[in-house]
Design an enzyme around this catalytic site. Structure first.
Site, PDB file in Angstrom:
ATOM      1  N   ASN A  81       0.819  -1.217   0.000  1.00 31.33           N
ATOM      2  CA  ASN A  81       0.000   0.000   0.000  1.00 31.33           C
ATOM      3  C   ASN A  81       0.854   1.269   0.000  1.00 31.33           C
ATOM      4  O   ASN A  81       0.338   2.372   0.139  1.00 31.33           O
ATOM      5  CB  ASN A  81      -0.921   0.028   1.220  1.00 31.33           C
ATOM      6  CG  ASN A  81      -1.888  -1.139   1.226  1.00 31.33           C
ATOM      7  OD1 ASN A  81      -2.360  -1.556   0.178  1.00 31.33           O
ATOM      8  ND2 ASN A  81      -2.169  -1.672   2.398  1.00 31.33           N
ATOM      9  N   HIS A  90     -13.976  -1.686   6.261  1.00 29.54           N
ATOM     10  CA  HIS A  90     -12.794  -2.284   6.898  1.00 29.54           C
ATOM     11  C   HIS A  90     -13.066  -2.727   8.341  1.00 29.54           C
ATOM     12  O   HIS A  90     -13.876  -2.123   9.049  1.00 29.54           O
ATOM     13  CB  HIS A  90     -11.691  -1.211   6.891  1.00 29.54           C
ATOM     14  CG  HIS A  90     -10.332  -1.705   7.251  1.00 29.54           C
ATOM     15  ND1 HIS A  90      -9.783  -1.520   8.500  1.00 29.54           N
ATOM     16  CD2 HIS A  90      -9.397  -2.356   6.516  1.00 29.54           C
ATOM     17  CE1 HIS A  90      -8.559  -2.028   8.514  1.00 29.54           C
ATOM     18  NE2 HIS A  90      -8.297  -2.547   7.328  1.00 29.54           N
ATOM     19  N   GLU A 135     -16.320   3.869   2.713  1.00 30.60           N
ATOM     20  CA  GLU A 135     -14.927   4.155   2.337  1.00 30.60           C
ATOM     21  C   GLU A 135     -14.959   4.941   1.034  1.00 30.60           C
ATOM     22  O   GLU A 135     -15.912   4.811   0.265  1.00 30.60           O
ATOM     23  CB  GLU A 135     -14.147   2.843   2.164  1.00 30.60           C
ATOM     24  CG  GLU A 135     -14.021   2.107   3.478  1.00 30.60           C
ATOM     25  CD  GLU A 135     -13.238   0.795   3.409  1.00 30.60           C
ATOM     26  OE1 GLU A 135     -12.551   0.530   2.408  1.00 30.60           O
ATOM     27  OE2 GLU A 135     -13.335   0.022   4.381  1.00 30.60           O
ATOM     28  N   SER A 138     -11.018  -1.012   0.078  1.00 26.05           N
ATOM     29  CA  SER A 138      -9.653  -1.528   0.195  1.00 26.05           C
ATOM     30  C   SER A 138      -9.429  -2.852  -0.525  1.00 26.05           C
ATOM     31  O   SER A 138      -8.337  -3.095  -1.016  1.00 26.05           O
ATOM     32  CB  SER A 138      -9.277  -1.680   1.672  1.00 26.05           C
ATOM     33  OG  SER A 138     -10.184  -2.535   2.333  1.00 26.05           O
ATOM     34  N   ASP A 198     -13.740   6.746   5.097  1.00 25.57           N
ATOM     35  CA  ASP A 198     -12.377   6.305   5.381  1.00 25.57           C
ATOM     36  C   ASP A 198     -11.631   6.373   4.052  1.00 25.57           C
ATOM     37  O   ASP A 198     -11.974   5.660   3.099  1.00 25.57           O
ATOM     38  CB  ASP A 198     -12.414   4.876   5.942  1.00 25.57           C
ATOM     39  CG  ASP A 198     -11.032   4.370   6.339  1.00 25.57           C
ATOM     40  OD1 ASP A 198     -10.036   4.829   5.752  1.00 25.57           O
ATOM     41  OD2 ASP A 198     -10.956   3.501   7.221  1.00 25.57           O
ATOM     42  N   HIS A 209      -7.224   4.448   1.220  1.00 23.27           N
ATOM     43  CA  HIS A 209      -6.608   4.100  -0.065  1.00 23.27           C
ATOM     44  C   HIS A 209      -6.717   5.197  -1.112  1.00 23.27           C
ATOM     45  O   HIS A 209      -6.210   5.054  -2.220  1.00 23.27           O
ATOM     46  CB  HIS A 209      -7.195   2.786  -0.593  1.00 23.27           C
ATOM     47  CG  HIS A 209      -6.905   1.651   0.321  1.00 23.27           C
ATOM     48  ND1 HIS A 209      -5.719   0.950   0.277  1.00 23.27           N
ATOM     49  CD2 HIS A 209      -7.608   1.140   1.360  1.00 23.27           C
ATOM     50  CE1 HIS A 209      -5.719   0.038   1.236  1.00 23.27           C
ATOM     51  NE2 HIS A 209      -6.851   0.135   1.913  1.00 23.27           N
ATOM     52  N   LYS A 218      -0.173   4.313   4.398  1.00 21.46           N
ATOM     53  CA  LYS A 218      -0.258   3.757   3.037  1.00 21.46           C
ATOM     54  C   LYS A 218       0.482   4.670   2.062  1.00 21.46           C
ATOM     55  O   LYS A 218       1.701   4.676   2.085  1.00 21.46           O
ATOM     56  CB  LYS A 218      -1.719   3.492   2.710  1.00 21.46           C
ATOM     57  CG  LYS A 218      -2.141   2.237   3.501  1.00 21.46           C
ATOM     58  CD  LYS A 218      -3.579   1.925   3.575  1.00 21.46           C
ATOM     59  CE  LYS A 218      -3.726   0.674   4.445  1.00 21.46           C
ATOM     60  NZ  LYS A 218      -5.050   0.511   5.016  1.00 21.46           N
TER      61      LYS A 218
END
Ligand SMILES: *Cc1c(COP(=O)(O)O)cnc(C)c1O
Length: 380
Positions: free
Chosen positions: A48, A134, A178, A182, A207, A210, A230
């Site tokens: 990541n 997540h 998110e 992810s 979130d 990523h 990440k």
């Protein structure tokens, strides 16, 4: 045999037979994409560290000088020994990069999620989350004690339905999703979610673990959690939003109050990495461009992010595909339950700014030569 040992051994045996036992392999990071494992050099397609900043020279230099200036550890919680001056600098940099009024740093993304959610909602409140969020969000939800409902992945109809039937029965309501998922690499329909939230008087938390540094968003939630572990290539987590949100978190989020502050070198590395992110927009565009190049080689649907999953199905088969890739010089870890739903074990490919065209084309050729795509359902 003592009862504890008996229990542990039988649990481990069950994991082994389900192909779900995990044991981290010794792996040395050479330059951000090349690694050494079992004495062999592999190209990693599962990190990541999307911009390779963990190995950036400027980032490392800044970390070293902070180490000499401030020491190895921070001594106590931020509220006890006080804020290292680097905290203020880092929080200002995060707020700048995210276009937020204010930001608050946590020990990790995990700690941010388990701190922020229970600080906002509790008994008598409602949380509605995407089914695929997540594990750290799930743990934050459990800790909050709020009523929890899940909507089908990215389904606006399902989200609206749940709110229509449940919103009135609760005091506050928090929707959690998110920005970039992810394990699937797809985006959430945030503008629509914000509209629905307005209609039902709900707050929205995203979130962006990523997305940060790689994918830009046109619209932002009220509460934005993310990680420095990440694309930032360092370690730590954060929440950003209004000044009031951040001021409140500093006195209310238990994972911030009762956990030791981050090491100064880590703060300095994050600051330097964010400065690179701000100044090098070409670098930030590369991971998605690389993912698109790969997908187009294989005739796959154009990816929305640098994360491209190839769904295999059974855990055992995913592990054997991963082993074949490793023999060919590619590090692609198999992702299994409980990280992903049962029956959707997958190869989760992640693309970095540091991958070279040749690395990507060789990976695509290898996967093509295996004929995997003919009998595999390809997601994303
Ligand atoms: C990785 C991740 C986290 C946890 O962040 P850490 O800094 O690694 O603790 C939280 N949320 C999502 C979506 C993640 O992918």
């Amino acid at each position: 045999m003592p009862a504890l040992e008996k229990f542990l051994i039988s649990e481990i045996e069950a994991l082994v037979s389900a192909h779900l036992l995990r044991s981290p392999e010794v792996t040395e990071n050479l330059d951000g994409v090349r690694v050494i494992r079992n004495g062999r050099e592999l190209i990693s397609f599962c990190s990541n560290d999307y911009l390779g900043l963990s190995k950036n020279e400027m980032v490392i230099e800044e970390a070293i000088s902070a180490l000499w200036q401030f020491g190895a550890g921070s001594g106590a919680s931020r509220l006890v020994t006080g804020n290292n001056p680097l905290y203020g600098k880092l929080e200002a940099a995060i707020a700048r990069v995210k276009g937020a009024e204010s930001a608050c740093v946590f020990g990790s993304g995990y700690l941010a999620n388990i701190g922020v959610i229970p600080a906002l909602v509790g008994k008598g409140d409602l949380i509605v989350s995407d089914r695929l969020v997540h594990a750290s969000i799930i743990d934050g939800i459990k800790l909050s004690g709020a009523e929890h409902k899940r909507y089908s992945h990215n389904s606006l109809d399902n989200l609206s339905n749940i709110l229509e039937n449940n919103r009135k029965l609760h005091k506050s309501c928090l929707i959690i999703t998110e920005t970039i998922f992810s394990m699937d690499g797809d985006k959430s329909p945030l503008p629509d979610i914000m509209e629905i939230a307005k209609k039902y008087d709900a707050w929205v938390m995203t979130d962006d673990a990523h997305g940060m540094g790689v994918i830009k968003h046109d619209i932002n939630a009220n509460i934005r959690v993310g990680t420095l572990s990440k694309a930032v290539g360092s370690y730590g987590g954060y929440v950003c939003g209004s000044k009031a949100l951040v001021d409140y978190m500093k006195s209310s989020a238990r994972s911030l109050i009762y956990s030791t502050a981050l090491p100064p070198a880590t703060l300095a590395a994050s600051i330097a990495a964010l400065e690179i992110m701000e100044s090098d927009s070409e670098l930030c565009k590369k991971p998605l461009e690389n993912a698109k190049m790969f997908a187009s080689e294989l005739g796959m649907k154009e990816p929305e992010s640098q994360i491209v999953p190839i769904i295999i199905g059974e855990a055992e088969k995913a592990i054997s595909c991963s082993k074949e890739l490793e023999e060919a010089g590619f590090l692609v870890t198999a992702i299994r339950p409980p990280t992903v739903p049962k029956g959707t074990s997958r190869l989760r490919l992640t693309f970095s700014a540091l991958h070279e065209e040749d690395d990507i084309l060789r990976l695509a050729d290898f996967i093509k030569s295996k004929g995997w795509l003919e009998h595999l359902k390809v997601a994303a």
